[in-house]
Design a protein around this motif. Sequence first.
Motif, PDB file in Angstrom:
ATOM      1  N   ASP A 153       0.860  -1.183   0.000  1.00  0.00           N
ATOM      2  CA  ASP A 153       0.000   0.000   0.000  1.00  0.00           C
ATOM      3  C   ASP A 153       0.898   1.235   0.000  1.00  0.00           C
ATOM      4  O   ASP A 153       1.884   1.294   0.739  1.00  0.00           O
ATOM      5  CB  ASP A 153      -0.899   0.027   1.234  1.00  0.00           C
ATOM      6  CG  ASP A 153      -1.997  -1.019   1.176  1.00  0.00           C
ATOM      7  OD1 ASP A 153      -2.445  -1.332   0.062  1.00  0.00           O
ATOM      8  OD2 ASP A 153      -2.390  -1.530   2.237  1.00  0.00           O
ATOM      9  N   ARG A 154       0.528   2.245  -0.795  1.00  0.00           N
ATOM     10  CA  ARG A 154       1.323   3.457  -0.927  1.00  0.00           C
ATOM     11  C   ARG A 154       0.478   4.677  -0.589  1.00  0.00           C
ATOM     12  O   ARG A 154      -0.667   4.790  -1.025  1.00  0.00           O
ATOM     13  CB  ARG A 154       1.868   3.601  -2.352  1.00  0.00           C
ATOM     14  CG  ARG A 154       2.832   2.506  -2.764  1.00  0.00           C
ATOM     15  CD  ARG A 154       3.190   2.608  -4.245  1.00  0.00           C
ATOM     16  NE  ARG A 154       2.030   2.296  -5.078  1.00  0.00           N
ATOM     17  CZ  ARG A 154       1.755   1.084  -5.539  1.00  0.00           C
ATOM     18  NH1 ARG A 154       2.543   0.069  -5.226  1.00  0.00           N
ATOM     19  NH2 ARG A 154       0.702   0.878  -6.286  1.00  0.00           N
ATOM     20  N   PHE A 155       1.053   5.592   0.188  1.00  0.00           N
ATOM     21  CA  PHE A 155       0.397   6.848   0.534  1.00  0.00           C
ATOM     22  C   PHE A 155       1.372   7.990   0.271  1.00  0.00           C
ATOM     23  O   PHE A 155       2.541   7.918   0.658  1.00  0.00           O
ATOM     24  CB  PHE A 155      -0.028   6.883   2.002  1.00  0.00           C
ATOM     25  CG  PHE A 155      -0.957   5.777   2.422  1.00  0.00           C
ATOM     26  CD1 PHE A 155      -2.321   5.901   2.267  1.00  0.00           C
ATOM     27  CD2 PHE A 155      -0.453   4.601   2.973  1.00  0.00           C
ATOM     28  CE1 PHE A 155      -3.180   4.874   2.658  1.00  0.00           C
ATOM     29  CE2 PHE A 155      -1.289   3.580   3.365  1.00  0.00           C
ATOM     30  CZ  PHE A 155      -2.657   3.721   3.205  1.00  0.00           C
ATOM     31  N   LEU A 156       0.897   9.037  -0.380  1.00  0.00           N
ATOM     32  CA  LEU A 156       1.655  10.269  -0.547  1.00  0.00           C
ATOM     33  C   LEU A 156       0.973  11.355   0.266  1.00  0.00           C
ATOM     34  O   LEU A 156      -0.267  11.482   0.243  1.00  0.00           O
ATOM     35  CB  LEU A 156       1.733  10.682  -2.023  1.00  0.00           C
ATOM     36  CG  LEU A 156       2.434   9.705  -2.973  1.00  0.00           C
ATOM     37  CD1 LEU A 156       2.326  10.217  -4.411  1.00  0.00           C
ATOM     38  CD2 LEU A 156       3.888   9.537  -2.587  1.00  0.00           C
ATOM     39  N   ASP A 157       1.741  12.141   1.004  1.00  0.00           N
ATOM     40  CA  ASP A 157       1.134  13.177   1.831  1.00  0.00           C
ATOM     41  C   ASP A 157       1.930  14.459   1.733  1.00  0.00           C
ATOM     42  O   ASP A 157       3.113  14.461   1.369  1.00  0.00           O
ATOM     43  CB  ASP A 157       1.010  12.723   3.285  1.00  0.00           C
ATOM     44  CG  ASP A 157       2.330  12.302   3.871  1.00  0.00           C
ATOM     45  OD1 ASP A 157       3.172  13.165   4.144  1.00  0.00           O
ATOM     46  OD2 ASP A 157       2.518  11.083   4.083  1.00  0.00           O
ATOM     47  N   LEU A 158       1.269  15.533   2.075  1.00  0.00           N
ATOM     48  CA  LEU A 158       1.874  16.860   2.081  1.00  0.00           C
ATOM     49  C   LEU A 158       1.375  17.589   3.314  1.00  0.00           C
ATOM     50  O   LEU A 158       0.170  17.741   3.513  1.00  0.00           O
ATOM     51  CB  LEU A 158       1.514  17.635   0.825  1.00  0.00           C
ATOM     52  CG  LEU A 158       2.078  19.045   0.679  1.00  0.00           C
ATOM     53  CD1 LEU A 158       3.604  18.999   0.605  1.00  0.00           C
ATOM     54  CD2 LEU A 158       1.511  19.740  -0.542  1.00  0.00           C
ATOM     55  N   ALA A 159       2.303  18.026   4.176  1.00  0.00           N
ATOM     56  CA  ALA A 159       1.930  18.661   5.439  1.00  0.00           C
ATOM     57  C   ALA A 159       2.558  20.057   5.526  1.00  0.00           C
ATOM     58  O   ALA A 159       3.649  20.295   5.006  1.00  0.00           O
ATOM     59  CB  ALA A 159       2.402  17.809   6.617  1.00  0.00           C
ATOM     60  N   LEU A 160       1.833  20.924   6.189  1.00  0.00           N
ATOM     61  CA  LEU A 160       2.342  22.252   6.526  1.00  0.00           C
ATOM     62  C   LEU A 160       2.631  22.258   8.022  1.00  0.00           C
ATOM     63  O   LEU A 160       1.727  22.097   8.833  1.00  0.00           O
ATOM     64  CB  LEU A 160       1.329  23.345   6.165  1.00  0.00           C
ATOM     65  CG  LEU A 160       1.777  24.782   6.414  1.00  0.00           C
ATOM     66  CD1 LEU A 160       2.962  25.145   5.512  1.00  0.00           C
ATOM     67  CD2 LEU A 160       0.609  25.745   6.177  1.00  0.00           C
ATOM     68  N   VAL A 161       3.891  22.411   8.387  1.00  0.00           N
ATOM     69  CA  VAL A 161       4.332  22.322   9.782  1.00  0.00           C
ATOM     70  C   VAL A 161       4.501  23.717  10.351  1.00  0.00           C
ATOM     71  O   VAL A 161       5.187  24.574   9.755  1.00  0.00           O
ATOM     72  CB  VAL A 161       5.650  21.536   9.904  1.00  0.00           C
ATOM     73  CG1 VAL A 161       6.081  21.439  11.356  1.00  0.00           C
ATOM     74  CG2 VAL A 161       5.501  20.152   9.279  1.00  0.00           C
ATOM     75  N   VAL A 162       3.854  23.959  11.488  1.00  0.00           N
ATOM     76  CA  VAL A 162       3.945  25.247  12.174  1.00  0.00           C
ATOM     77  C   VAL A 162       4.788  25.076  13.422  1.00  0.00           C
ATOM     78  O   VAL A 162       4.493  24.219  14.266  1.00  0.00           O
ATOM     79  CB  VAL A 162       2.544  25.796  12.543  1.00  0.00           C
ATOM     80  CG1 VAL A 162       2.670  27.124  13.259  1.00  0.00           C
ATOM     81  CG2 VAL A 162       1.687  25.926  11.299  1.00  0.00           C
ATOM     82  N   THR A 163       5.844  25.860  13.554  1.00  0.00           N
ATOM     83  CA  THR A 163       6.734  25.806  14.712  1.00  0.00           C
ATOM     84  C   THR A 163       6.512  27.054  15.567  1.00  0.00           C
ATOM     85  O   THR A 163       6.605  28.186  15.069  1.00  0.00           O
ATOM     86  CB  THR A 163       8.205  25.746  14.288  1.00  0.00           C
ATOM     87  OG1 THR A 163       8.398  24.605  13.435  1.00  0.00           O
ATOM     88  CG2 THR A 163       9.113  25.622  15.491  1.00  0.00           C
TER      89      THR A 163
END
Length: 229
Positions: free
Chosen positions: A217-227
């Motif tokens: 199974d393959r998943f592609l993700d894109l996240a916006l990280v707030v520090t």
Amino acid sequence: FRRVLFRSIKLEDGAVRTQSGITTRKAIGTAEDHRIEEETRQEKTAEAFFARVRVDRKVDSGLVLFGGVDWSRNTFAGIDSRTLLAAGAGNVWVSSDDLRFKTDYGFTYTFRTDVINNPFTKQNFPGLRLSYDLLAQLTPSTALESGFVTDLNIDNTEDIESDFTGSVSIAINKSLSLKPGIHLLWRNDPALTRIDLYAANGSPTGQTVLVPLQKLDRFLDLALVVTLH
């Protein structure tokens, strides 16, 4: 005499759920005079949940003892519920501001319930675990993260599960980062699914057969990280 340098607790949880629109088109009328009708239905194409807790105790500069619990559910991979208990040791090979790399080795015990029960496999079994964790600061604004975990079923050595994650964190400014990544789940002895059985002439028989699901199974993700500073 026992020396304990520090202890850490790591908590993780997450979920993936996607839906796709499937459109069916048909022409009504004659070849010269017809109209096109479209019907779109929403169908769930992926759903997975997980939660993990792990406790580490560093007993030396490069040796770590750990214990943890993993729970996951991935019905599209045939897993209704999987709870895994793990305990073992790890080595911290490199630990600096720009590079961190460690490996773990442990014993596990798994309680697994598949969506469709396979009468030829055990649902509860002991196992072995091997994993690594990598973090590399490639440039002042770019970091590479990678993790890999593989679990071996001692009762059935054909039953091997592996979980790989990889991502690149790209800093936009001091507070925001963009993090594209890939997640791969592989099971050498996949769960079963039920499909309809058709006769040789293509007509339905009203019966079903059990076949294995795909191994990867393959998943592609894109996240916006707030520090927060």
